[in-house]
Design an enzyme around this catalytic site. Sequence first.
Site, PDB file in Angstrom:
ATOM      1  N   ASP A   6     -21.852 -11.662  -2.940  1.00  0.00           N
ATOM      2  CA  ASP A   6     -20.874 -12.026  -1.907  1.00  0.00           C
ATOM      3  C   ASP A   6     -20.286 -10.791  -1.239  1.00  0.00           C
ATOM      4  OD1 ASP A   6     -21.044 -14.758  -2.865  1.00  0.00           O
ATOM      5  OD2 ASP A   6     -19.826 -14.082  -4.547  1.00  0.00           O
TER       6      ASP A   6
ATOM      7  N   SER B  40     -16.524  -7.509   1.598  1.00  0.00           N
ATOM      8  CA  SER B  40     -16.291  -8.527   0.595  1.00  0.00           C
ATOM      9  C   SER B  40     -16.195  -9.825   1.365  1.00  0.00           C
ATOM     10  CB  SER B  40     -15.002  -8.244  -0.148  1.00  0.00           C
ATOM     11  OG  SER B  40     -14.671  -9.358  -0.935  1.00  0.00           O
ATOM     12  N   ARG B  41     -17.153 -10.748   1.131  1.00  0.00           N
ATOM     13  CA  ARG B  41     -17.212 -11.935   1.989  1.00  0.00           C
ATOM     14  C   ARG B  41     -16.265 -13.038   1.565  1.00  0.00           C
ATOM     15  NH1 ARG B  41     -22.725 -10.914   1.297  1.00  0.00           N
ATOM     16  NH2 ARG B  41     -23.324  -9.336   2.818  1.00  0.00           N
ATOM     17  N   VAL B  42     -15.842 -13.059   0.331  1.00  0.00           N
ATOM     18  CA  VAL B  42     -14.967 -14.164  -0.066  1.00  0.00           C
ATOM     19  C   VAL B  42     -13.624 -13.700  -0.618  1.00  0.00           C
ATOM     20  CG1 VAL B  42     -16.819 -15.792  -0.528  1.00  0.00           C
ATOM     21  CG2 VAL B  42     -16.019 -14.322  -2.355  1.00  0.00           C
TER      22      VAL B  42
END
Length: 568
Positions: free
Chosen positions: A409, A434-436
């Site tokens: 992620d 950081s995608r989430v």
Amino acid sequence: MTKFVVTSAKALSEQKRREIITKLGAAASDVSFLVDEALIGGLIISDGDKILDASVKGKLTAAAKKATGAIANKPLEHILTSLREEFSHAQSADKVKAGVVRSVSDGVVFIEGLAEAKVGELILIGEESFALVMNLEREEVGAILLTGLQTVRAGDSARLTGRIVTVPVGEALLGRVVGPLGDPIDGGGRIETQNFRRAESPAPKILDRAKVSEPLCTGVKTVDAIVPIGKGQRELIIGDRQTGKTSVALDAIINQKGTGVLCVYVAIGQKNTTVSDVVKKLRETGAMEYTIVVSATASDSATLQYVAPYTATAMAEELMYAGKDVLIVYDDLSKHAVAYRTISLLLKRPAGREAYPGDVFYIHSRLLERSAKLSEKLGGGSLTALPIIETLGSDISAYIPTNVISITDGQIFLESELFRAGVRPAVNVGLSVSRVGGNAQPKAIRQVVKGLKLDLARYREMAVFTEFGADVDEDTKAVLDRGAKLTELLIQTQGAPYSMSEEVAEIYAATGETLSRIPKGGVRKALDKVLDRIKSERPEVLMEIETSGELSDENKAKLDAVMQEVIL
Ligand code: ATP
Ligand code: MG
């Protein structure tokens, strides 16, 4: 042929024999008598299918087993114990399907005569060695040796066990260093646990998962500020060799002290000394108490390096399903991929890109898919993963790096150029994401990091252009000046993680107006002083940030005041 076999420690008298024959309700010709002194006393009666063990030896073994609980000292010993029991009850060895080892090389065996083998099944070779089925072919089965690497020879007998790899799990493993199959290797004695778990198990389903919403603070300023990680997230740490990858992961572990988060660190294909340094560091910082270290070093076989991360994940999963928050570090998956490539080539599987087998993506995805934030219904535990990948010449578009980037992620990209320039941790801000984790970032940090990532990324870009001494206008100069100072802000030695409130205080101080009055190169020193002053004179500010999770205007003013004092 006799129907019953009666074994006793001493020869039985004629009268005793007659008594037994009448009790069994059999004809005298149906019962044969044997003597085995090893029984010490008592009898064992067997009718082929069933065994009645009333011998002293049998009772002693049973008592010993009860006293020690499940044994988890040697790799897979718990499986061996239960198998021995099962096989001893089978009338004769030929009731159990047997095959023959045709060839052995580098931990890979080919076995004939096991047509019913299943992929992932354990095969017992000889009396006590285990192999794991990988390939099913028309004539033979390809398997990898988990134990008995030195002893298995061509011609040995092999039997199907109907079992898959399980490893000891549970809180008893915390504080321990174990081998790739959960056997203790730290000289700390046996691990007393009744719990075992499959090394490979399916990942939680979508409906079993909850959103990533709580922060997992690493104590590394750059990471918490720019690529925040949430509980249940998978964040890749990627970079060339010696760029501080392990250090970032270790800081994250050390920072979990007192938070209730449990940790698992799995070393794959590293040098023994590197692993013992890691353990030493964890011990010194008190982090070992809540950490399990699983070690498959470069001196272990490729087969053991291959299974290590799966068993480590099983240990972490057990804790997650018990409702705990868990952090797992895979150090590193590049070496795991290499171990798998070695095995695959020995198993004569076709090689694909960069000589890796076609399913190398799948071995990492089925590992990392097991990280999750569980729903409340399942106890709300979480498993956060920090896999590490080593690149060559910062090439993140090579095969294994792109694979793992697409599974995770987000990534923390460490660059050797920055590392050499003294920017440590050497995070490349532009290429790290950081995608989430953004949703999970604590509010207080979110309040102070606005624009930080953009400022830094712009600075790095411009710095490249101005390296050649080009004339720059005032605006660019301002960007460069600010960027250089922000870079100093994020410098941090390893092994000294910041608490959330310290991060907030320092970043707030360094992004305010007063910063322009500090000369370049003096920022780090000034900020250290500011933080010391706050800790000693205004500890309540830090406490408040920590408990409320916010930075109030009142506290902002107090921080401003300290900053003013230090700079003047
Ligand atoms: P390898 O590729 O060998 O696994 P790595 O990328 O994991 O290396 P580390 O072992 O973490 O890198 O660090 C390499 C060296 O840099 C170590 O000597 C470590 O002490 C040093 N180092 C790491 N982080 C920092 C830091 N923030 N400040 C100063 N030195 C650091
Ligand atoms: Mg390392």
